[in-house]
Design a protein around this motif. Structure first.
Motif, PDB file in Angstrom:
ATOM      1  N   THR A  12       7.668  -8.760   5.813  1.00 26.93           N
ATOM      2  CA  THR A  12       7.242  -7.514   6.452  1.00 26.93           C
ATOM      3  C   THR A  12       6.449  -6.679   5.446  1.00 26.93           C
ATOM      4  OG1 THR A  12       9.305  -7.575   7.686  1.00 26.93           O
ATOM      5  CG2 THR A  12       8.032  -5.525   7.788  1.00 26.93           C
ATOM      6  N   ARG A  13       5.246  -6.286   5.814  1.00 25.09           N
ATOM      7  CA  ARG A  13       4.386  -5.546   4.888  1.00 25.09           C
ATOM      8  C   ARG A  13       4.244  -4.088   5.319  1.00 25.09           C
ATOM      9  NH1 ARG A  13       1.055  -8.605   1.375  1.00 25.09           N
ATOM     10  NH2 ARG A  13       2.297 -10.400   0.802  1.00 25.09           N
ATOM     11  N   ASP A  14       4.121  -3.890   6.623  1.00 27.12           N
ATOM     12  CA  ASP A  14       3.928  -2.524   7.117  1.00 27.12           C
ATOM     13  C   ASP A  14       5.201  -2.089   7.846  1.00 27.12           C
ATOM     14  OD1 ASP A  14       2.771  -0.157   7.615  1.00 27.12           O
ATOM     15  OD2 ASP A  14       1.083  -0.942   8.783  1.00 27.12           O
TER      16      ASP A  14
ATOM     17  N   ASP B 242      11.544  -0.627  10.767  1.00 21.14           N
ATOM     18  CA  ASP B 242      11.776  -1.777   9.891  1.00 21.14           C
ATOM     19  C   ASP B 242      10.733  -1.700   8.782  1.00 21.14           C
ATOM     20  OD1 ASP B 242      12.470  -4.185   8.761  1.00 21.14           O
ATOM     21  OD2 ASP B 242      11.288  -5.370  10.196  1.00 21.14           O
ATOM     22  N   THR B 243      11.182  -1.897   7.556  1.00 13.46           N
ATOM     23  CA  THR B 243      10.271  -1.656   6.435  1.00 13.46           C
ATOM     24  C   THR B 243      10.117  -2.884   5.565  1.00 13.46           C
ATOM     25  OG1 THR B 243      12.064  -0.941   5.007  1.00 13.46           O
ATOM     26  CG2 THR B 243      11.001   0.749   6.346  1.00 13.46           C
ATOM     27  N   ALA B 244       9.158  -2.780   4.662  1.00 17.94           N
ATOM     28  CA  ALA B 244       8.944  -3.855   3.700  1.00 17.94           C
ATOM     29  C   ALA B 244      10.085  -3.847   2.690  1.00 17.94           C
ATOM     30  CB  ALA B 244       7.612  -3.641   2.997  1.00 17.94           C
ATOM     31  N   GLY B 245      10.542  -5.023   2.338  1.00 15.32           N
ATOM     32  CA  GLY B 245      11.599  -5.102   1.339  1.00 15.32           C
ATOM     33  C   GLY B 245      11.159  -4.479   0.026  1.00 15.32           C
TER      34      GLY B 245
ATOM     35  N   ILE C 246      -1.056  -4.816  -1.714  1.00 14.45           N
ATOM     36  CA  ILE C 246      -0.597  -4.597  -0.340  1.00 14.45           C
ATOM     37  C   ILE C 246       0.905  -4.362  -0.309  1.00 14.45           C
ATOM     38  CG2 ILE C 246      -0.382  -5.617   1.955  1.00 14.45           C
ATOM     39  CD1 ILE C 246      -2.957  -7.124   1.423  1.00 14.45           C
ATOM     40  N   GLU C 247       1.598  -5.150  -1.083  1.00 12.10           N
ATOM     41  CA  GLU C 247       3.041  -4.990  -1.089  1.00 12.10           C
ATOM     42  C   GLU C 247       3.447  -3.651  -1.698  1.00 12.10           C
ATOM     43  OE1 GLU C 247       4.994  -8.534  -2.384  1.00 12.10           O
ATOM     44  OE2 GLU C 247       6.960  -7.592  -2.135  1.00 12.10           O
TER      45      GLU C 247
ATOM     46  N   ARG D  50       5.224   3.052   1.633  1.00 10.40           N
ATOM     47  CA  ARG D  50       5.519   3.462   3.015  1.00 10.40           C
ATOM     48  C   ARG D  50       7.009   3.388   3.328  1.00 10.40           C
ATOM     49  NH1 ARG D  50       0.322   1.512   6.597  1.00 10.40           N
ATOM     50  NH2 ARG D  50      -1.189   2.472   5.182  1.00 10.40           N
ATOM     51  N   SER D  51       7.671   2.423   2.743  1.00  8.32           N
ATOM     52  CA  SER D  51       9.125   2.349   2.941  1.00  8.32           C
ATOM     53  C   SER D  51       9.780   3.625   2.422  1.00  8.32           C
ATOM     54  CB  SER D  51       9.714   1.149   2.186  1.00  8.32           C
ATOM     55  OG  SER D  51       9.150  -0.034   2.676  1.00  8.32           O
ATOM     56  N   ASN D  52       9.311   4.030   1.235  1.00 13.74           N
ATOM     57  CA  ASN D  52       9.875   5.251   0.659  1.00 13.74           C
ATOM     58  C   ASN D  52       9.639   6.459   1.557  1.00 13.74           C
ATOM     59  OD1 ASN D  52      10.808   3.894  -1.512  1.00 13.74           O
ATOM     60  ND2 ASN D  52       9.119   4.462  -2.900  1.00 13.74           N
ATOM     61  N   GLU D  53       8.450   6.511   2.102  1.00 15.74           N
ATOM     62  CA  GLU D  53       8.147   7.627   2.991  1.00 15.74           C
ATOM     63  C   GLU D  53       9.084   7.609   4.192  1.00 15.74           C
ATOM     64  OE1 GLU D  53       3.793   8.324   3.407  1.00 15.74           O
ATOM     65  OE2 GLU D  53       4.374   8.654   5.504  1.00 15.74           O
TER      66      GLU D  53
END
Ligand SMILES: Cc1cc2nc3c(=O)[nH]c(=O)nc-3n(C[C@H](O)[C@H](O)[C@H](O)COP(=O)(O)OP(=O)(O)OC[C@H]3O[C@@H](n4cnc5c(N)ncnc54)[C@H](O)[C@@H]3O)c2cc1C
Ligand SMILES: Nc1nc2c(ncn2[C@@H]2O[C@H](COP(=O)(O)OP(=O)(O)OP(=O)(O)O)[C@@H](O)[C@H]2O)c(=O)[nH]1
Ligand SMILES: [Mg+2]
Lengths: 451, 628
Positions: free
Chosen positions: A256-258, A275-278, A286-287, A293-296
């Motif tokens: 999962t990237r985005d 659902d977020t990127a690991g 990109i990762e 974005r996960s942090n956001e």
């Protein structure tokens, strides 16, 4: 009541759309108030009109809320013709909401629909041709009072507020009786009796105020971020909760990237799942962006499902990172893939298998518990979900606290009455009723007065 | 003009005499047409002036240059300041009056006014042409013309009096009704409706057993109503007491026997009565759990042999009244001079007048007093004064007088009448005034004298005195904010009163905010400079200033809050709406809002805000519309 002297605020961009949200503040206190929640290179009270300032919004305890750009428009050269501040923050509804909440703690109220435009018009900032449009906005707005409450939720609130207002009017009547009918042989109210009555009303208002978080959850839903290291099964969990394979699942870490956003409704509560990127250290651009974005998502969530793989064990360091971004009581620790494990001690957290579905019910219970709290709201509870109603209740409560101070300082009834009347007016605003005659009517119906 | 006057006033009651007097003072020729010249300012009901909120009205009438306060001062036989145990905003002066002397004093003032002609006639028709009033015609067939007519005919329009099932026509005991006016106004398009009020029986003084009754005396140092009354020779008359007694079950049982013949309960009376002034039979029925009701025995005058039984208003049959009276403590052998009765009369629901009291339909026609649905002498006087001033102002080309709610009870009264109309008799209460803390009886002159002066009803000397006083007041407030008292000087005193000490120094203002401390008590300890000491001493001797300064300091926070509220609403109050605005054409208004606005035709956005049924979006629509 629409007071044109008030300083008002509202989101100027549609809710939840776009990368950036703009919050507008208008009125003669706009600059002072914005300055009080803003930390930049300089105080914006010293800044010139039409300048943009970069800085942070912080709350009263100096907690960071968001990085923002703040634009100053001084009267009369602004949209409304008054002093206006526009705060551009990240386009997440929760951040916007948080900033507005901070403003409302100051001497600012939420704008009525169409009010910015109306002020603009009244201050000659927009031309006659637009007048019709203004009228449309004003009349098409759903009148913010609960007069003829539209749905069951509003009906219950309207009912509770009416009851509170009536007991307030009763109390007020006792005071007024003593002032306007002092020559009559009617019984007057003792001070401790008065305190008791006011305190009881405050308690009831507090109950309503406490329901606001719940009310907002019901109205806006709960943002849930699914967070964890790569490959722990976040996407699998999302799919299981959705009962469809929405996200791509694979054994390759970093699938999962985005951020993937989906909604489910559990017992009438809307959960918005992200659902977020690991999260791991990576040089991949990109990762890296995915992690940002996960942090956001974490910052903006009401709830974080912190997913771990039982085999790899609980990730202490990631938890520490999480704690930088959100509060402890918002994190639910999940241990996944229990179907694979033969370990007897699986550690703390909710044990599930995103493959077999084991333990998912427990997780759902925990999610409900964490958002709604232990408070016992049922379909019959009065619940506040509208910020304007919340604000009116806060103001009513403040007036009642003032009244208690006046009683304790042994002020005579006419002073206490000022506060009680204000409180009654604020409650009246919620249900669309004005006070004036009610007190006298109440006196005449309850007491034998008049010579 | 031989057969014409600048202003015609119909009715010489409390409204009429103020209207005539004000018009005359402003230089207009006034005809005061009234049925009986010796009934000027007659008290139809209880022999008292003032009381809670009403006392405020009297002080305001005085500050504007009216005659009620002075008349009451000259004929009062007991003066009391009510609510003295409460804060200053609700202190209310009240007096018992000598009914006969009051009316004589009113006659003296009116008949001495060179601009007033008293015409003893009954008006039967009000005449108008082209939307303007042109005059009146009288029962004797006279036509008197004028372009300003003030109707203040009280309870007389189609008046009907009831005692038991016996009803007679009349406006007041022993006086004829007024016939014709209502009908002539209906033809001009006015709405009328019916109200009712009542009065208790009068008792023979010498037949009451005074010894066993509780006495209620006046204040030890009585204060006059009027700013212009010379305190050194006040009170003018000997002072007397009232007495208190109570009804009990036995009285109630007797009264109940008359219920079958009650004009109220049998539906004979159609008019709506005042809820704040219920008849004794009403009290028994509606508050049956109350075993006794308090009654006041009030003297009708120094030389009168009659006693007014306050609290026992009734329209039950006379024999029942009499039988019940004799069951009351102290009245075992009482003789009833005259039974109580109820009176029904026509009024004109007051949304039909503007804030100037001029009717919206007919230019030059004004309504004042009971005809606007109020009850009470003070309410009547206040309206009469405003109507008189406005009628004269229009004639001599001065601006109209509209007093705001934040300026006076008079403003509240008229704004309520016009904006809410009323379907029961309207009486003033302090709780009707949202700015009650500011509208005090002690500062009526500071609020209103300027208007009295502007319209020529108040002497320049009196006005100048006030202006000087204002300067001293603001100096004194500054003095108290700036001057500090030393702990060394005052702590011993604070100790002796078991109050907490101060640390090193404290301003006078701060000390004065303590509920237990009075301003003059604190001023004694001013000891910084000789100049300050002298200022403090002078202040302590200036009662009028001291009182204002003390109130301003003590209640500063509250007063400021009320001031802030006024400022907040100022924009609305000063946004005026033309009377000609066509609400029907504003489609965006809510249906109810449109109907109410159209009925009341408010003058300002502020006034619209107070109309029930007008929503906030209606207000927003109006604001936008008015801007166009
Ligand atoms: C029985 C009774 C009970 C009352 N009880 C109370 C009470 O409990 N509490 C209270 O506050 N108030 C009471 N009132 C009311 C109080 O008396 C009035 O509010 C007050 O007097 C009204 O003043 P006014 O100037 O409007 O009219 P009034 O004082 O009624 O004066 C009207 C004057 O107009 C004259 N007049 C009328 N028609 C004509 C005409 N066509 N042509 C010429 N002259 C005319 C009359 O002769 C009279 O002089 C009572 C009145 C009555 C009669
Ligand atoms: N046996 C078993 N396998 C699981 C479970 N949950 C996930 N998996 C497997 O674990 C692998 C990773 O699953 P994903 O759901 O893609 O993991 P992720 O956390 O979303 O991974 P990234 O998106 O790469 O960060 C897949 O092969 C899944 O089939 C589980 O509960 N039990
Ligand atoms: Mg994934």
């Amino acid at each position: 009541m629409i007071h044109l002297e008030d300083t008002i605020t509202a989101m100027a961009t549609p809710n939840g759309v776009g990368a950036i949200s703009i919050i507008r503040i208008s009125g003669n206190k706009a600059i002072d108030v914005a300055d009080s929640i803003f930390k930049g290179k300089m105080h914006i009270t010293d800044a010139n009109t039409h300048t943009v300032h970069y800085g942070k919004v912080v709350d009263a305890q100096n907690n960071f809320i968001d990085d923002v750009l703040l634009t100053i428009f001084k009267a009369p050269n602004s949209y409304t013709g008054e002093d206006v501040i526009e705060v551009s923050c990240h386009g997440n509804p929760l951040i916007g909401q948080k900033i507005i909440d901070l403003l409302l703690e100051k001497d600012v109220r939420i704008a009525e629909p169409g009010e910015f435009t109306m002020r603009a018009f009244l201050n000659n900032r927009i031309d006659l041709a637009q007048a019709e449009a203004v009228i449309d906005i004003i009349t098409s707005r759903s009148d913010a009072s609960l007069r003829g409450a539209r749905n069951q939720l509003d009906g219950l609130l309207s009912n509770s507020v009416s009851i509170l207002r009536n007991s307030l009017l009763d109390t007020l009547s006792f005071l007024e009786l003593e002032l306007d009918f002092s020559e009559e042989d009617v019984e007057f109210v003792a001070k401790d009796e008065l305190l008791k009555k006011i305190t009881l009303i405050i308690k009831k208002i507090d109950e309503l105020l406490n329901s606001y978080r719940f009310g907002r959850v019901i109205r806006d839903g709960v943002n849930v971020a699914i967070i964890g290291k790569p490959n722990v099964g976040k996407s699998s969990l999302l799919n299981y909760l959705l009962k469809e394979s929405r996200a791509i699942v694979s054994s390759t870490p970093g699938t999962t990237r985005d951020v993937i956003r989906e909604e489910i409704s559990i017992d009438g509560v809307l959960f918005k799942l992200f659902d977020t990127a690991g999260i791991r250290l990576s040089e991949d651009i990109i990762e890296k962006e995915g992690v940002r974005r996960s942090n956001e998502a974490i910052v903006n969530s009401d709830l974080v499902l912190f997913v771990n793989d039982v085999e790899q064990g609980y990730s202490e360091d990631l938890y520490d990172e999480l704690r930088q971004l959100t509060k402890e009581d918002r994190i639910i620790t999940v241990m996944n893939k229990i179907d694979l494990s033969s370990k007897s001690d699986l550690g703390d957290g909710i044990k599930i298998s995103a493959k077999t579905g084991e333990g998912i019910d427990n997780l759902i219970d925990q999610m409900k518990q964490s958002t709604l709290g232990s408070a016992n709201y049922s379909e019959k509870s009065a619940i506040v979900s509208n910020i304007r109603h919340f604000q009116c209740l806060c103001s009513a409560r403040n007036s009642l606290s003032d009244a208690i101070v006046s009683v304790n300082q042994k002020y005579s009834g006419e002073f206490i009455a000022v506060d009680l009347r204000n409180a009654a007016d604020f409650l009246g605003e919620i249900i669309g009723e004005v006070t004036s005659e009610d007190v006298l009517n109440n006196i005449f119906s309850k007491f034998c007065v008049g010579k | 003009m031989s057969n014409g006057y600048d202003i015609i006033v119909i009715g010489g009651g409390h409204a009429g005499i103020e209207a005539a007097h004000a018009g005359a003072m402003m230089g207009c020729d006034v005809a005061l047409i009234t049925m009986d010249r010796f009934a000027l300012g007659r008290m139809s009901c209880n022999p008292a002036i003032g009381g809670t909120a009403k006392g405020h009205l009297v002080r305001e009438v005085d500050a504007l240059g009216g005659i009620m306060a002075g008349t009451a001062d000259h004929t009062g036989i007991q003066f009391r300041m009510l609510n003295r145990s409460k804060g200053p905003a609700v202190w209310s002066p009240r007096c018992q009056s000598d009914r006969k002397l009051y009316s004589e004093e009113a006659y003296r003032i009116i008949s001495n006014s060179p601009n007033i002609e008293i015409v003893e006639e009954s008006v039967v028709e009000i005449l108008a042409a082209g939307g303007k009033v042109v005059g009146v015609s009288t029962a004797s067939g006279k036509f008197i013309n004028s372009s300003a007519v003030i109707l203040s005919s009280g309870t007389f329009l189609n008046g009907k009096m009831h005692t038991g099932l016996v009803s007679t026509t009349g406006g007041r005991y022993g006086e004829k009704p007024s016939l014709g006016i209502t009908e002539s106004l209906s033809r001009l398009g006015f709405l009328s409706a019916r109200l009712k009020t009542g009065t208790p029986p009068r008792l023979k003084k010498t037949t009451i057993n005074w010894e066993i009754l509780e006495e209620q005396a006046g204040d030890d140092s009585p204060q006059p109503f009027s700013y212009r009354t010379d305190k050194s020779v006040f009170p003018f008359l000997p002072q007397v007491s009232c007495f208190i007694t109570h009804t009990d079950d036995s009285v109630h049982r007797v009264l109940e026997k008359g219920f079958d013949n009650s004009p109220m309960f049998t539906g004979l009376i159609k008019g709506v009565g005042p809820r704040y002034c219920p008849s004794i039979e009403d009290k028994i029925v509606r508050f049956s759990e109350k075993r006794q009701h308090q009654l006041f025995l009030e003297p009708e005058g120094l030389n009168s042999d009659q006693i007014y039984l306050n609290g026992f208003s009734t329209s039950l049959p006379a024999n029942i009244q009499f039988e019940a009276l004799r069951k009351i403590k102290g009245l075992e052998n009482v003789e009833m001079v005259r039974p109580g009765y109820a009176v029904e009369y026509d009024y004109f629901p007051p949304h039909q007048v503007d804030l100037t009291l001029e009717t919206k339909k007919i230019a030059g026609l004004y309504f004042a007093g009971q005809v606007n649905g109020t009850s009470g002498y003070e309410e009547a006087a206040a309206q009469g004064l405003v109507a008189g001033i406005n009628a004269a102002a229009k004639i001599i080309g001065k601006r109209e007088l509209v007093i705001r709610r934040n300026e006076a009870y008079i403003g509240v009264l008229i704004d309520d009448l016009v904006g809410k109309s009323t379907d029961e008799p309207y009486r003033m209460f302090t709780s009707r005034a949202e700015y009650r803390l500011l509208l005090r009886q002690d500062n009526a002159d500071r609020r209103l004298l300027k208007y009295g002066y502007e319209y020529g009803l108040i002497d320049k000397a009196i006005y100048n005195e006030l202006k000087e006083r204002e300067i001293i007041i603001s100096k004194a407030v500054n003095f108290c904010n700036d001057t500090k008292i030393n702990a060394n000087f005052i702590n011993a005193h604070l100790n002796s009163r078991s109050l907490s000490e101060i640390d090193s120094t404290e301003t006078i203002s701060k000390l004065c905010k303590r509920p237990e401390l009075g301003l003059s008590e604190v001023l004694k300890f001013v000891n910084t400079t000789e100049e300050n000491r002298l200022f403090a001493r002078a202040l302590m001797e200036n009662d009028l200033v001291l009182e204002q300064v003390e109130i301003e300091l003590k209640y500063e926070g509250y007063l400021k809050r009320q001031d802030d509220m006024i400022k907040k609403l100022e924009k609305y109050e000063s946004t005026s709406i033309p009377l000609t605005l066509n609400y029907q054409s504003i489609k965006a208004l809510s249906a109810e809002g449109r109907e109410k606005l159209n009925k009341i035709k408010p003058r300002s956005i502020g006034q619209s805000l107070r109309i029930s049924g007008v929503t906030h979006s209606d207000i927003a629509v109006l604001l936008v519309y008015l801007k166009n």
